[in-house]
Write a protein that holds these residues in place. Structure first.
Motif, PDB file in Angstrom:
ATOM      1  N   THR A 246     -33.852  -9.051 -17.978  1.00  0.00           N
ATOM      2  CA  THR A 246     -34.800  -9.023 -16.859  1.00  0.00           C
ATOM      3  C   THR A 246     -35.119 -10.413 -16.328  1.00  0.00           C
ATOM      4  O   THR A 246     -35.245 -10.614 -15.116  1.00  0.00           O
ATOM      5  CB  THR A 246     -36.115  -8.326 -17.292  1.00  0.00           C
ATOM      6  OG1 THR A 246     -35.802  -7.040 -17.828  1.00  0.00           O
ATOM      7  CG2 THR A 246     -37.045  -8.134 -16.116  1.00  0.00           C
ATOM      8  N   ARG A 340     -43.163  -4.186 -12.868  1.00  0.00           N
ATOM      9  CA  ARG A 340     -42.714  -4.396 -11.491  1.00  0.00           C
ATOM     10  C   ARG A 340     -42.559  -5.885 -11.201  1.00  0.00           C
ATOM     11  O   ARG A 340     -41.571  -6.312 -10.601  1.00  0.00           O
ATOM     12  CB  ARG A 340     -43.690  -3.738 -10.509  1.00  0.00           C
ATOM     13  CG  ARG A 340     -43.305  -3.919  -9.040  1.00  0.00           C
ATOM     14  CD  ARG A 340     -44.249  -3.136  -8.141  1.00  0.00           C
ATOM     15  NE  ARG A 340     -44.065  -1.704  -8.308  1.00  0.00           N
ATOM     16  CZ  ARG A 340     -43.132  -0.978  -7.687  1.00  0.00           C
ATOM     17  NH1 ARG A 340     -42.290  -1.574  -6.835  1.00  0.00           N
ATOM     18  NH2 ARG A 340     -43.033   0.304  -7.901  1.00  0.00           N
ATOM     19  N   ALA A 343     -39.482  -7.147 -12.886  1.00  0.00           N
ATOM     20  CA  ALA A 343     -38.248  -6.680 -12.263  1.00  0.00           C
ATOM     21  C   ALA A 343     -38.051  -7.231 -10.856  1.00  0.00           C
ATOM     22  O   ALA A 343     -37.031  -6.941 -10.223  1.00  0.00           O
ATOM     23  CB  ALA A 343     -38.230  -5.154 -12.224  1.00  0.00           C
ATOM     24  N   LEU A 344     -39.027  -7.985 -10.341  1.00  0.00           N
ATOM     25  CA  LEU A 344     -38.893  -8.642  -9.028  1.00  0.00           C
ATOM     26  C   LEU A 344     -38.868 -10.163  -9.143  1.00  0.00           C
ATOM     27  O   LEU A 344     -38.737 -10.853  -8.125  1.00  0.00           O
ATOM     28  CB  LEU A 344     -40.053  -8.217  -8.113  1.00  0.00           C
ATOM     29  CG  LEU A 344     -40.025  -6.766  -7.622  1.00  0.00           C
ATOM     30  CD1 LEU A 344     -41.328  -6.428  -6.894  1.00  0.00           C
ATOM     31  CD2 LEU A 344     -38.836  -6.515  -6.703  1.00  0.00           C
ATOM     32  N   GLN A 345     -39.003 -10.673 -10.361  1.00  0.00           N
ATOM     33  CA  GLN A 345     -39.106 -12.127 -10.564  1.00  0.00           C
ATOM     34  C   GLN A 345     -37.830 -12.843 -10.156  1.00  0.00           C
ATOM     35  O   GLN A 345     -36.725 -12.420 -10.465  1.00  0.00           O
ATOM     36  CB  GLN A 345     -39.416 -12.402 -12.038  1.00  0.00           C
ATOM     37  CG  GLN A 345     -39.327 -13.861 -12.437  1.00  0.00           C
ATOM     38  CD  GLN A 345     -37.959 -14.243 -12.999  1.00  0.00           C
ATOM     39  OE1 GLN A 345     -37.279 -13.429 -13.633  1.00  0.00           O
ATOM     40  NE2 GLN A 345     -37.544 -15.481 -12.762  1.00  0.00           N
ATOM     41  N   LEU A 346     -38.010 -13.930  -9.406  1.00  0.00           N
ATOM     42  CA  LEU A 346     -36.893 -14.794  -8.995  1.00  0.00           C
ATOM     43  C   LEU A 346     -37.370 -16.248  -9.022  1.00  0.00           C
ATOM     44  O   LEU A 346     -38.518 -16.531  -8.682  1.00  0.00           O
ATOM     45  CB  LEU A 346     -36.414 -14.440  -7.579  1.00  0.00           C
ATOM     46  CG  LEU A 346     -35.604 -13.158  -7.424  1.00  0.00           C
ATOM     47  CD1 LEU A 346     -35.418 -12.837  -5.948  1.00  0.00           C
ATOM     48  CD2 LEU A 346     -34.257 -13.267  -8.121  1.00  0.00           C
ATOM     49  N   ARG A 422     -33.683  -7.708  -5.635  1.00  0.00           N
ATOM     50  CA  ARG A 422     -35.017  -8.281  -5.830  1.00  0.00           C
ATOM     51  C   ARG A 422     -35.495  -9.014  -4.568  1.00  0.00           C
ATOM     52  O   ARG A 422     -36.683  -8.943  -4.216  1.00  0.00           O
ATOM     53  CB  ARG A 422     -35.003  -9.228  -7.033  1.00  0.00           C
ATOM     54  CG  ARG A 422     -34.873  -8.506  -8.368  1.00  0.00           C
ATOM     55  CD  ARG A 422     -35.003  -9.471  -9.547  1.00  0.00           C
ATOM     56  NE  ARG A 422     -34.984  -8.757 -10.821  1.00  0.00           N
ATOM     57  CZ  ARG A 422     -35.212  -9.308 -12.010  1.00  0.00           C
ATOM     58  NH1 ARG A 422     -35.497 -10.609 -12.080  1.00  0.00           N
ATOM     59  NH2 ARG A 422     -35.179  -8.593 -13.118  1.00  0.00           N
ATOM     60  N   ASN A 423     -34.580  -9.696  -3.917  1.00  0.00           N
ATOM     61  CA  ASN A 423     -34.968 -10.367  -2.674  1.00  0.00           C
ATOM     62  C   ASN A 423     -35.345  -9.369  -1.589  1.00  0.00           C
ATOM     63  O   ASN A 423     -36.108  -9.708  -0.661  1.00  0.00           O
ATOM     64  CB  ASN A 423     -33.834 -11.258  -2.185  1.00  0.00           C
ATOM     65  CG  ASN A 423     -33.855 -12.642  -2.821  1.00  0.00           C
ATOM     66  OD1 ASN A 423     -34.769 -13.426  -2.588  1.00  0.00           O
ATOM     67  ND2 ASN A 423     -32.863 -12.927  -3.659  1.00  0.00           N
ATOM     68  N   PRO A 427     -37.268  -3.406  -7.292  1.00  0.00           N
ATOM     69  CA  PRO A 427     -37.188  -3.784  -8.710  1.00  0.00           C
ATOM     70  C   PRO A 427     -35.779  -3.499  -9.253  1.00  0.00           C
ATOM     71  O   PRO A 427     -35.216  -2.422  -9.028  1.00  0.00           O
ATOM     72  CB  PRO A 427     -38.239  -2.902  -9.387  1.00  0.00           C
ATOM     73  CG  PRO A 427     -39.196  -2.543  -8.277  1.00  0.00           C
ATOM     74  CD  PRO A 427     -38.359  -2.436  -7.036  1.00  0.00           C
ATOM     75  N   ARG A 429     -32.717  -4.792 -12.527  1.00  0.00           N
ATOM     76  CA  ARG A 429     -32.453  -5.519 -13.772  1.00  0.00           C
ATOM     77  C   ARG A 429     -30.981  -5.362 -14.143  1.00  0.00           C
ATOM     78  O   ARG A 429     -30.301  -4.454 -13.646  1.00  0.00           O
ATOM     79  CB  ARG A 429     -33.346  -5.006 -14.903  1.00  0.00           C
ATOM     80  CG  ARG A 429     -33.196  -3.518 -15.212  1.00  0.00           C
ATOM     81  CD  ARG A 429     -34.320  -3.034 -16.109  1.00  0.00           C
ATOM     82  NE  ARG A 429     -34.145  -1.630 -16.491  1.00  0.00           N
ATOM     83  CZ  ARG A 429     -35.042  -0.911 -17.171  1.00  0.00           C
ATOM     84  NH1 ARG A 429     -36.198  -1.481 -17.526  1.00  0.00           N
ATOM     85  NH2 ARG A 429     -34.805   0.346 -17.493  1.00  0.00           N
TER      86      ARG A 429
END
Length: 649
Positions: A246, A340, A343-346, A422-423, A427, A429
């Motif tokens: 993740t 959430r 699963a969206l972390q960048l 994600r961008n 969400p 992985r």
């Protein structure tokens, strides 16, 4: 004054070196190829240089330093491990012949060499290692016999006679070995810890980095074997789920340890499922795989929030797991705020072109997340190619993959797809594991090799939850440019390759049989072994008491056989005693105080048998008078003689 040391003759030296080399072989086969080759060359050079005498001390010191340098070069000096210790043992054994000069040196070398097969078992317990270890033991026993004969200055018997003697010794010890294997209590954990390996065993990791999977994908050794009880999943369903990644820092994907500590996600499974068991090869890690998706964690493992299995203990040996999996119908409708965000972390500042494209797609699709997924898969089918030849990753690896070279393998596709999703605010992985597998038709089971390692994606869609998406599978068939199969088959004759594959299936079936018979003999199977005798649910203490009793009986048997062999070492006396046993069954046995001729005349008076009198006279002459020059005819006649059929008066 002490006696001078006895020097080795050429024949004894040859046997000693050959036995030491045979003992070293199973250990070399488990070490890295380059290091094993260096140690083998050092052993040959040392043996050749020391033929005319012990090497000088400076030369021996240089050999030791050279071996240490080779081990550090291949394995590193920071993290010693199990294989590092085994490599050190192999290196020291390889140069031990530098001080081989006397019988005492030879015995020391042979005793030291016997540690090598035992060390090999710390790295591998396969049938080849076992066979080589047994051959090394037999060769060492023969070499020790020859050293004893050389010390006594006696002529060595023929090799066949020595082999028979060694075979008898092995048979004498077999009952004790079987008692140890069958009855010694099998513990869930060892009494002491075995150090980890310094050179990691290839396997799935909890990280994924661009261009770091090629070594794993080029390894055709088995990772697991699976046997299905009932229905077998279709190829599209044969995804074997492993670590879920993740966290992303712009280059490397990692597992989110906090998410893993949460309770498993609520999943509604379909009615169609698969019952199966897997035999998982050792990896020195804890990660397990299961057919996507496991419905529950088997005993000794746990299922985390990402529905990834991990063992409670390190998988340092072959392990067996019974599982049930079923395709998901839907997940829990709610994704927690932390999951959430994870699963969206960048990372900030990476892959700007990908971020711009994703925002444009989001604007075009509105709230339809599935439309964004479909658009990405269509783009891959139209413009992307599959190949193992990819340039080195730069600062923005996803931008380079999506907009520049547009070619790669599963690692590139899954990573870029998840970053794109994600961008776009979806969400997503990365899931790693294995895909596919090869059916072994002989044993009717499936083999997954390390080269079957695969990475795919999961996206969270409203009303459906996590959905598996394999962007690599979206590549158009005509755009698959370079695969592992292509590389393995390059330049190979088709007919020869087919025969080699068939032979490989036979070898793997035999290996699985060995695993089933020997390596998988655990506490559960030990209990099953004793159930026919009415012994159910035995405690470790009861098993230990049974083992002690069986071991004492085996030791008593060994002592009796050894004492009997010592008493009847003379073949002539042994044949004479067996002749007397035949008459003893008729009530005509010889009394302990009775001479041979007196006994023969007494038997002849009760049961006429002139042949016995003649044999008794020949035996007495050979045994006591020393007038018999040919023992072979007498031994033959003693063994063939049987009591006459006449009745006793």
């Amino acid at each position: 004054m002490t006696e001078p040391a006895l020097l080795l003759d050429r024949n004894s030296r040859t046997w000693t070196l050959a036995s030491a080399a045979l003992a070293l072989l199973p250990l070399l086969l488990q070490l890295p190829t380059t290091l094993a080759a260096l140690i083998a060359v050092a052993a040959l050079v040392t043996a050749a240089l020391s033929q005319r005498g012990m090497l000088p001390m400076p030369v021996r010191v240089l050999l030791v330093l050279g071996m240490l340098a080779a081990i550090v070069w291949q394995m590193g000096a920071v993290r010693p491990g199990r294989d590092t210790g085994c490599a050190l043992l192999a290196a020291m054994l390889a140069i031990k012949s530098s001080e081989l000069r006397t019988l005492r040196d030879a015995r020391s070398l042979l005793g030291f060499a016997l540690f090598s097969p035992f060390a090999a078992f710390l790295l591998d317990q396969g049938p080849l290692t076992t066979v080589l270890a047994v051959l090394a033991g037999i060769s060492t026993l023969i070499a020790l016999q020859r050293l004893v004969q050389g010390e006594g200055r006696s002529t060595p018997p023929p090799l066949s006679a020595q082999l028979r003697g060694v075979g008898r010794l092995l048979l004498i010890g077999l009952p004790l070995a079987l008692a140890c294997f069958w009855l010694f209590p099998r513990l869930a954990t060892p009494l002491w810890g075995i150090p980890d390996r310094a050179v990691g065993t290839p396997g799935l990791s909890d990280t994924m980095e661009p261009d770091k999977w090629l070594d794993l994908m080029a390894d055709d050794t088995p990772a697991l074997r699976a046997q299905f009880f009932g229905a077998v999943p279709e190829p599209a369903q044969r995804y074997w789920r492993g670590p879920v990644l993740t966290q992303f820092d712009g280059h490397v994907w990692k597992r989110d340890r906090r998410t893993e500590r949460l309770l498993p996600a609520v999943v509604e499974h379909g009615t169609d499922g698969w019952d199966y068991q897997i035999d998982y090869e050792p990896t020195d890690r804890r990660q397990l795989v299961a057919l996507d998706l496991p419905t529950a964690a088997p005993e000794g493992s746990r299922l985390d929030a990402a529905l990834s299995l991990s063992s409670d203990r390190t998988l340092s040996a072959l392990s067996r797991w019974r599982l049930h999996s079923a395709p998901p119908l839907r997940f829990d409708a709610n994704l927690s705020s932390y999951q959430r965000r994870a699963a969206l972390q960048l990372p900030e500042g990476f892959n700007p072109r990908t971020a711009t494209l994703a925002r444009q797609w989001r604007q075009d699709a509105g709230n339809d997340d599935a439309a964004v997924v479909r658009r990405a898969l269509a783009w891959i089918t139209e413009d992307f190619s599959y190949t193992l030849e990819t340039p080195a990753a730069g600062r923005d690896p996803v931008d380079a993959f999506l907009f520049d070279y547009k070619a790669g393998y599963c690692q590139h596709f899954s990573s870029a797809f998840v970053v794109l999703m994600r961008n776009a605010g979806i969400p997503a992985r990365v899931v790693t594991g294995f895909a596919g597998g090869t059916r072994n038709r002989i044993g009717d089971y499936w083999v997954l090799r390390r080269m079957d390692a695969h990475a795919w994606a999961e996206v969270w869609l409203p009303q459906r939850g996590w959905v598996r998406i394999d962007p690599t599978a979206a590549v158009a068939p005509e755009r698959i440019l370079d695969t592992l199969d292509d590389r393995l088959q390059a330049g190979a004759d088709t007919g020869l390759q087919q025969r080699w594959l068939q032979l490989g299936q036979v070898r793997d079936w035999m290996r699985r049989g060995w695993n089933e018979l020997v390596l998988s003999f655990d506490a559960r199977r030990q209990q099953q072994l004793l159930q026919p005798f009415g012994l159910d649910d035995l405690q470790p203490g009861q098993l230990l008491a049974g083992f002690v009793m069986a071991a004492l009986l085996a030791l008593a048997w060994m002592a009796w056989l050894l004492a009997r062999g010592e008493r009847e070492r003379d073949p002539l006396l042994r044949a004479w005693h067996r002749l007397g046993q035949r008459y003893a069954r008729l009530g005509l046995g010889r009394e302990p105080h009775e001479p041979a001729l007196h006994w023969a005349r007494r038997v002849n008076a009760q049961r006429p048998d002139p042949g016995l009198i003649t044999l008794s006279q020949r035996f007495a002459d050979a045994r006591y008078a020393g007038t018999c020059t040919e023992l072979a005819p007498l031994l033959r006649d003693l063994r063939r003689h049987r009591p006459t059929s006449g009745a006793s008066p």
